[in-house]
Design a protein around this motif. Structure first.
Motif, mmCIF file in Angstrom:
data_model
loop_
_atom_site.group_PDB
_atom_site.id
_atom_site.type_symbol
_atom_site.label_atom_id
_atom_site.label_comp_id
_atom_site.label_asym_id
_atom_site.label_seq_id
_atom_site.Cartn_x
_atom_site.Cartn_y
_atom_site.Cartn_z
ATOM 1 N N MET A 166 0.901 -0.998 -0.059
ATOM 2 C CA MET A 166 0.220 0.045 0.191
ATOM 3 C C MET A 166 1.095 1.148 0.260
ATOM 4 N N GLU A 167 0.373 2.544 -1.051
ATOM 5 C CA GLU A 167 1.385 3.468 -0.571
ATOM 6 C C GLU A 167 1.047 4.172 0.467
ATOM 7 N N THR A 168 2.115 4.793 0.750
ATOM 8 C CA THR A 168 2.309 5.727 2.119
ATOM 9 C C THR A 168 2.540 7.376 1.731
ATOM 10 N N ILE A 169 1.764 7.794 1.768
ATOM 11 C CA ILE A 169 1.806 8.869 2.439
ATOM 12 C C ILE A 169 2.536 9.909 4.071
ATOM 13 N N ARG A 170 3.558 10.763 3.808
ATOM 14 C CA ARG A 170 3.345 11.180 5.279
ATOM 15 C C ARG A 170 2.949 12.973 4.729
ATOM 16 N N MET A 171 2.256 13.531 6.020
ATOM 17 C CA MET A 171 1.668 14.443 6.222
ATOM 18 C C MET A 171 2.121 15.036 7.350
ATOM 19 N N LEU A 172 2.826 16.272 7.642
ATOM 20 C CA LEU A 172 3.142 16.606 8.871
ATOM 21 C C LEU A 172 1.921 17.821 8.752
ATOM 22 N N SER A 173 1.126 17.982 9.886
ATOM 23 C CA SER A 173 -0.179 18.576 10.024
ATOM 24 C C SER A 173 -0.024 19.878 11.427
ATOM 25 N N THR A 174 -1.028 21.289 11.434
ATOM 26 C CA THR A 174 -0.754 21.847 12.663
ATOM 27 C C THR A 174 -1.498 20.735 13.407
ATOM 28 N N LEU A 175 -1.893 21.135 14.724
ATOM 29 C CA LEU A 175 -2.630 20.404 16.030
ATOM 30 C C LEU A 175 -4.076 20.698 15.753
ATOM 31 N N GLY A 176 -4.491 21.729 14.638
ATOM 32 C CA GLY A 176 -6.356 22.159 14.914
ATOM 33 C C GLY A 176 -6.907 21.197 13.789
ATOM 34 N N LEU A 177 -5.989 20.626 12.784
ATOM 35 C CA LEU A 177 -6.450 19.441 12.318
ATOM 36 C C LEU A 177 -6.749 18.063 12.887
ATOM 37 N N MET A 178 -6.179 17.700 13.652
ATOM 38 C CA MET A 178 -6.131 16.781 14.218
ATOM 39 C C MET A 178 -7.209 15.777 14.259
ATOM 40 N N GLY A 179 -7.754 16.074 15.257
ATOM 41 C CA GLY A 179 -9.320 15.628 15.727
ATOM 42 C C GLY A 179 -10.334 15.501 13.899
ATOM 43 N N ALA A 180 -10.077 16.395 12.983
ATOM 44 C CA ALA A 180 -10.682 16.068 11.620
ATOM 45 C C ALA A 180 -9.740 14.571 10.354
ATOM 46 N N MET A 181 -8.684 15.102 11.005
ATOM 47 C CA MET A 181 -7.802 14.472 9.757
ATOM 48 C C MET A 181 -8.069 12.495 10.718
ATOM 49 N N ARG A 182 -8.460 12.187 11.778
ATOM 50 C CA ARG A 182 -9.087 11.027 12.221
ATOM 51 C C ARG A 182 -9.916 9.976 11.695
ATOM 52 N N SER A 183 -10.723 10.809 11.347
ATOM 53 C CA SER A 183 -12.363 10.550 10.330
ATOM 54 C C SER A 183 -11.475 10.174 8.776
ATOM 55 N N LEU A 184 -10.967 11.100 7.909
ATOM 56 C CA LEU A 184 -11.461 11.632 7.220
ATOM 57 C C LEU A 184 -9.818 10.898 6.372
ATOM 58 N N SER A 185 -8.708 11.125 7.469
ATOM 59 C CA SER A 185 -7.449 9.921 7.080
ATOM 60 C C SER A 185 -8.142 7.953 6.741
ATOM 61 N N SER A 186 -9.097 7.911 6.987
ATOM 62 C CA SER A 186 -9.977 7.047 7.024
ATOM 63 C C SER A 186 -10.362 6.812 5.954
ATOM 64 N N ALA A 187 -11.486 7.927 5.489
ATOM 65 C CA ALA A 187 -12.373 7.504 4.434
ATOM 66 C C ALA A 187 -11.236 8.012 2.991
#
Length: 227
Positions: free
Chosen positions: A1-22
């Motif tokens: 599986m291809e993996t991309i590395r993302m560095l993000s501000t803490l402000g997006l942590m909550g949203a990214m939990r569900s967005l990443s899996s979708a």
């Protein structure tokens, strides 16, 4: 599986939990995400840390574009974020509706937790100077180097926690009182861009388009962000 590395501000942590899996379910591309305050991420990127995609404050992203580290062509503003105040769950909600009420509430608190490196902490340090109460607040402040200020409510180290509402909402056992009055703050804008030396440029561009699309708006709102 291809993996991309993302560095993000803490402000997006909550949203990214569900967005990443979708996104992973739709594309088969895994997102390896690391979350930290923008100032900490800027230092890491300047020190040579590799990533495919970054989410920073707009100012931080503009610096990275100016230095040639992030491509400007498809950079996108994802969400706006307001700074809020939280208390431990079950505590009375203090009055923060006006500048005057907020000033009294801050002065009455045993300790106020805020972040040293996050955009919210930089803003709050300037706010208490503008209010003329910096000396009193900082004499009893609980300064958090990185991470979630609201954790200091749960441990009992502070009575009030100041941070982006989307970051406050990451912590169990606390309640968000509300935003600092809007006339006292300019919302932080969180923006995404692809790194110029991205190893997985195509996959990073696809993720960027997804994060900037209307379909993610409900998830952003739920996490305390405004599109």
């Amino acid at each position: 599986m291809e993996t991309i590395r993302m560095l993000s501000t803490l402000g997006l942590m909550g949203a990214m939990r569900s967005l990443s899996s979708a996104h992973e379910a739709a594309t088969g591309v895994r997102i390896d995400a690391d979350f930290a305050p923008t100032l900490a991420l800027l230092k890491r990127l300047r020190d040579g840390e590799a990533a495919d995609l970054v989410i920073l404050t707009r100012e931080g992203l503009d610096e990275m574009i100016g230095e040639g580290r992030v491509v400007s062509g498809n950079a996108a503003d994802l969400a706006r974020s307001f700074v809020g105040i939280a208390v431990r769950a079950g505590q009375a909600h203090p009055d923060i509706a006006t500048a005057c009420a907020l000033r009294d509430t801050l002065l009455a608190a045993r300790s106020v937790a805020y972040s040293r490196l996050g955009a919210s902490g930089v803003y709050f340090a300037q706010l208490v100077v503008r209010m003329g109460i910096a000396a009193q607040i900082n004499a009893k402040a609980t300064i958090v180097e990185q991470g979630f200020t609201a954790e200091r409510l749960v441990t009992g180290e502070a009575d009030l926690a100041v941070q982006q509402i989307s970051e406050l909402k990451q912590v169990e056992g606390i309640e968000v009182v509300g935003p600092v009055p809007h006339d006292l703050q300019t919302p932080a804008v969180f923006s995404a861009g692809r790194m110029a030396n991205a190893e997985h440029a195509e996959a990073a561009d696809r993720l960027l388009r997804y994060l900037a699309s209307p379909e993610v708006i409900p998830v952003l709102r739920q996490s305390g962000l405004e599109p």
